[in-house]
Design a protein around this motif. Sequence first.
Motif, short mmCIF file in Angstrom:
data_model
loop_
_atom_site.label_atom_id
_atom_site.label_comp_id
_atom_site.label_asym_id
_atom_site.label_seq_id
_atom_site.Cartn_x
_atom_site.Cartn_y
_atom_site.Cartn_z
N ASP A 170 -0.38 -8.15 7.93
CA ASP A 170 0.01 -6.89 7.59
C ASP A 170 0.28 -6.54 5.82
N GLN A 171 0.91 -7.48 5.58
CA GLN A 171 1.14 -7.37 4.05
C GLN A 171 -0.25 -7.40 3.21
N LEU A 172 -1.05 -8.12 3.65
CA LEU A 172 -2.57 -8.00 2.99
C LEU A 172 -3.14 -6.76 3.27
N LEU A 173 -2.96 -6.34 4.47
CA LEU A 173 -3.24 -4.73 4.62
C LEU A 173 -2.80 -3.86 3.71
N LYS A 174 -1.49 -4.05 3.68
CA LYS A 174 -0.67 -3.02 2.74
C LYS A 174 -0.98 -3.24 1.14
N SER A 175 -1.44 -4.36 1.02
CA SER A 175 -1.91 -4.63 -0.74
C SER A 175 -2.98 -3.77 -0.98
N ARG A 176 -3.86 -3.37 -0.20
CA ARG A 176 -4.92 -2.17 -0.42
C ARG A 176 -4.35 -0.98 -0.51
N ILE A 177 -4.47 -0.28 -1.67
CA ILE A 177 -4.01 0.99 -1.93
C ILE A 177 -4.95 1.97 -1.29
N ILE A 178 -4.57 2.80 -0.06
CA ILE A 178 -5.47 3.67 0.48
C ILE A 178 -4.68 4.84 0.46
N ASN A 179 -5.74 5.79 -0.04
CA ASN A 179 -5.03 7.25 -0.09
C ASN A 179 -5.05 7.84 1.42
N GLU A 180 -3.87 8.13 2.17
CA GLU A 180 -3.90 8.51 3.38
C GLU A 180 -3.82 10.29 3.34
N THR A 181 -3.68 10.84 2.23
CA THR A 181 -3.70 12.21 2.21
C THR A 181 -4.55 12.94 1.42
N ALA A 182 -5.67 13.83 1.98
CA ALA A 182 -6.41 14.47 1.02
C ALA A 182 -5.99 15.50 0.14
N GLY A 183 -6.31 15.46 -1.05
CA GLY A 183 -5.62 16.48 -2.09
C GLY A 183 -5.91 16.21 -3.56
N THR A 184 -5.09 16.85 -4.41
CA THR A 184 -5.36 16.47 -5.64
C THR A 184 -4.08 15.79 -6.31
N VAL A 185 -4.64 14.68 -7.21
CA VAL A 185 -3.53 13.87 -7.96
C VAL A 185 -2.96 14.80 -8.90
N LEU A 186 -1.53 15.04 -8.78
CA LEU A 186 -0.67 15.53 -9.48
C LEU A 186 -0.07 14.76 -10.93
N VAL A 187 0.40 13.72 -10.57
CA VAL A 187 1.21 12.67 -11.51
C VAL A 187 0.62 11.41 -10.98
N LYS A 188 0.45 10.40 -12.24
CA LYS A 188 -0.01 9.09 -12.03
C LYS A 188 1.33 8.43 -12.51
N TYR A 189 2.04 7.58 -11.60
CA TYR A 189 2.97 6.87 -12.18
C TYR A 189 2.84 5.26 -12.68
N ALA A 190 1.79 4.81 -12.27
CA ALA A 190 1.43 3.43 -12.47
C ALA A 190 0.31 3.15 -13.05
N GLU A 191 -0.13 2.10 -13.70
CA GLU A 191 -1.53 1.60 -14.29
C GLU A 191 -1.84 0.20 -13.99
N PRO A 192 -3.01 -0.35 -13.79
CA PRO A 192 -3.46 -1.55 -13.50
C PRO A 192 -2.87 -2.47 -14.61
N ASN A 193 -2.45 -3.71 -14.04
CA ASN A 193 -1.92 -4.90 -14.66
C ASN A 193 -0.29 -4.49 -14.68
N GLU A 194 0.26 -3.62 -14.10
CA GLU A 194 1.66 -3.40 -14.09
C GLU A 194 2.02 -4.02 -12.93
N MET A 195 3.40 -4.38 -12.98
CA MET A 195 4.08 -4.97 -11.67
C MET A 195 4.39 -3.94 -10.73
N ALA A 196 4.09 -4.05 -9.39
CA ALA A 196 4.27 -3.03 -8.39
C ALA A 196 5.28 -3.62 -7.62
N VAL A 197 6.35 -2.97 -7.16
CA VAL A 197 7.29 -3.09 -6.22
C VAL A 197 7.46 -2.26 -5.04
N ALA A 198 7.66 -2.99 -3.90
CA ALA A 198 7.50 -2.35 -2.67
C ALA A 198 8.43 -0.84 -2.85
N GLY A 199 8.03 0.32 -2.54
CA GLY A 199 8.70 1.43 -2.65
C GLY A 199 8.59 2.21 -4.01
#
Length: 300
Positions: A170-199
Amino acid sequence: MKKSSFTVVIVLFLAACGHKEQAYDASGTFEAVETIVSAETTGLIKQLDLEEGQVLKAGETIGYIDTVQLHLKKKQLEAQITAVLGKKPDVPAQVAAYREQLKQAQKEQRRTTNLLKADAATPKQLDDANAQVAILKKQIAAQESALDITAAGLTKETLPLSAQIEQLNDQLLKSRIINETAGTVLVKYAEPNEMAVAGKPLYKITDLSTIVLRAYITGSQLSGVKTGQKVKVLVEEADGKYKTYDGTITWISGKAEFTPKTIQTKDERANLVYAVKISVKNDGFLKIGMYADLALTNKP
């Protein structure tokens, strides 16, 4: 000539005034349902393919979070399960000797039965042969039962390990970032090589194909509106002209509130107003926060 020129000036002035004066019943601003997409697991962001303003499809994979440690943990658990199951007894092999003895005892039982019929053996000899067969059958049943209990116990030992593997999957599946809602990106909060924390938020997205106008009407107008009613939405363009959209009232507040400072209704004497939401199909011109006027065209 002077009178004619003066008449033309008046006509043009009135036309200009008529152009600017648009009939409307309420005003408001556009808004949309904004969804903040957050990381579901902790790890280094290895890939995040999105930019502000980008249009994403539902179900589209846009990146992933590092999963090396999760894969290693899964391999460790799988090895533990293999080791535990390797201790399971081979029931057929461990009762093979007893079964061979049973075959011999049954053979002796048949031979004794035939001898008894020919008066070449005594009833006691047949009783002894029958008893030997019965004893061996009970020994085999007892041995198989004990071995089955041992095997079942070892299998149960692997259940917690299997549950941990399911959690890792389940964690491996959630490690894939999948966009669930069709739409336009308003704000991007993170970048590659940054540390992600659950939530932790990764980006904000909204569907702008249909946008919502939140307008405010007075108490006297309340009886003239209902959900599902078709209305006209007027948006001022750069040249001062108004662009008209068809809208549908989807929600009417059941509670009065004071007029927001940024909104002025047609009836300036009313201190209390009711919020309404109007769904408008967006052609790309409408933006969040844009002002618009509402004309209650089809009043019931």
